[in-house]
Design a protein around this motif. Sequence first.
Motif, PDB file in Angstrom:
ATOM      1  N   PRO A 245      11.325  -1.079  -6.277  1.00  0.00           N
ATOM      2  CA  PRO A 245      12.555  -1.869  -6.179  1.00  0.00           C
ATOM      3  C   PRO A 245      12.623  -2.925  -7.283  1.00  0.00           C
ATOM      4  CG  PRO A 245      11.362  -1.848  -4.084  1.00  0.00           C
ATOM      5  CD  PRO A 245      10.480  -1.211  -5.097  1.00  0.00           C
ATOM      6  N   THR A 246      13.815  -3.184  -7.753  1.00  0.00           N
ATOM      7  CA  THR A 246      14.034  -4.255  -8.714  1.00  0.00           C
ATOM      8  C   THR A 246      14.243  -5.538  -7.930  1.00  0.00           C
ATOM      9  OG1 THR A 246      15.107  -2.687 -10.194  1.00  0.00           O
ATOM     10  CG2 THR A 246      15.444  -5.011 -10.656  1.00  0.00           C
TER      11      THR A 246
ATOM     12  N   PRO B 244      16.519   2.228  -6.676  1.00  0.00           N
ATOM     13  CA  PRO B 244      17.097   3.283  -7.517  1.00  0.00           C
ATOM     14  C   PRO B 244      17.634   4.454  -6.699  1.00  0.00           C
ATOM     15  CG  PRO B 244      14.709   3.269  -7.707  1.00  0.00           C
ATOM     16  CD  PRO B 244      15.076   2.093  -6.861  1.00  0.00           C
ATOM     17  N   PHE B 245      18.533   5.225  -7.321  1.00  0.00           N
ATOM     18  CA  PHE B 245      19.186   6.340  -6.638  1.00  0.00           C
ATOM     19  C   PHE B 245      18.204   7.352  -6.042  1.00  0.00           C
ATOM     20  CE2 PHE B 245      20.846  10.669  -6.705  1.00  0.00           C
ATOM     21  CZ  PHE B 245      21.890  10.542  -5.806  1.00  0.00           C
ATOM     22  N   PRO B 246      17.145   7.797  -6.751  1.00  0.00           N
ATOM     23  CA  PRO B 246      16.248   8.784  -6.141  1.00  0.00           C
ATOM     24  C   PRO B 246      15.594   8.285  -4.856  1.00  0.00           C
ATOM     25  CG  PRO B 246      15.861   8.684  -8.497  1.00  0.00           C
ATOM     26  CD  PRO B 246      16.795   7.546  -8.156  1.00  0.00           C
TER      27      PRO B 246
ATOM     28  N   LEU C 286       4.578   8.802  -4.182  1.00  0.00           N
ATOM     29  CA  LEU C 286       5.978   8.514  -3.894  1.00  0.00           C
ATOM     30  C   LEU C 286       6.550   7.357  -4.702  1.00  0.00           C
ATOM     31  CD1 LEU C 286       5.979   8.849  -0.007  1.00  0.00           C
ATOM     32  CD2 LEU C 286       6.605  10.550  -1.707  1.00  0.00           C
ATOM     33  N   ILE C 287       5.733   6.673  -5.464  1.00  0.00           N
ATOM     34  CA  ILE C 287       6.238   5.504  -6.189  1.00  0.00           C
ATOM     35  C   ILE C 287       5.600   5.430  -7.572  1.00  0.00           C
ATOM     36  CG2 ILE C 287       4.502   3.888  -5.328  1.00  0.00           C
ATOM     37  CD1 ILE C 287       6.909   1.875  -5.087  1.00  0.00           C
TER      38      ILE C 287
ATOM     39  N   GLN D 289       0.822  -1.213   0.000  1.00  0.00           N
ATOM     40  CA  GLN D 289       0.000   0.000   0.000  1.00  0.00           C
ATOM     41  C   GLN D 289       0.862   1.273   0.000  1.00  0.00           C
ATOM     42  OE1 GLN D 289      -2.477  -0.458   3.449  1.00  0.00           O
ATOM     43  NE2 GLN D 289      -3.887  -1.848   2.410  1.00  0.00           N
ATOM     44  N   PRO D 290       1.648   1.463  -1.061  1.00  0.00           N
ATOM     45  CA  PRO D 290       2.498   2.655  -1.093  1.00  0.00           C
ATOM     46  C   PRO D 290       1.686   3.908  -1.413  1.00  0.00           C
ATOM     47  CG  PRO D 290       2.687   1.462  -3.134  1.00  0.00           C
ATOM     48  CD  PRO D 290       1.798   0.642  -2.246  1.00  0.00           C
TER      49      PRO D 290
END
Length: 185
Positions: free
Chosen positions: A50-51, A121-123, A43-44, A38-39
């Motif tokens: 995520p990979t 990821p970086f961000p 924000l996503i 439940q993001p």
Amino acid sequence: PHQPLLSQKHSCTRSGIYLQPIMNSMMDDPIMARDPVQPDPTLINEDFRPTLAGERHWTTADFASFWVTMVISITTYYLAASLVDMGMSWYQGVLVIFFANCLTLIPMLLNAHPGTKYGVPFPVLARASFGIKGANLPSLSRALVACGWFGVQTSVGGNSIYQMLMAVSVGAPWLVSPPLAWLGI
């Protein structure tokens, strides 16, 4: 009865607590990437998720090849040639470029390690240091550097192509005069 603060395997030393068993268990603990539950949709997105381990296929050879392709570029040759022009021998210029690239490899690896190990990821990683809104700053600075670097590569590459065409065509009039004179370019 008094309970000991430390277990048998975490003994005290003269300088304090012996943390090696704790550190080993922390470093060996596999942190697995998983999709968030439940993001917050702000924000996503597909780029920020995520990979997962099954989706990661790059090996050490892939990362090494990627780094080599980043370092061997037209600007590297340009820089080496300018060092030779300034008085260095060709092998000194190559050595300077080699060691400079090895020096920049260190922060690149430190910056990339968490993302490649955990699939984040970086961000998203930048949010830990800069906060959710503040993470835009390092992301934008990376984007600006990428745009500037693209401009440098394009300028050097375009100038190289122009010089090669001039050498082949022996100063053809269509190369000497601006091709879009009616636009003032």
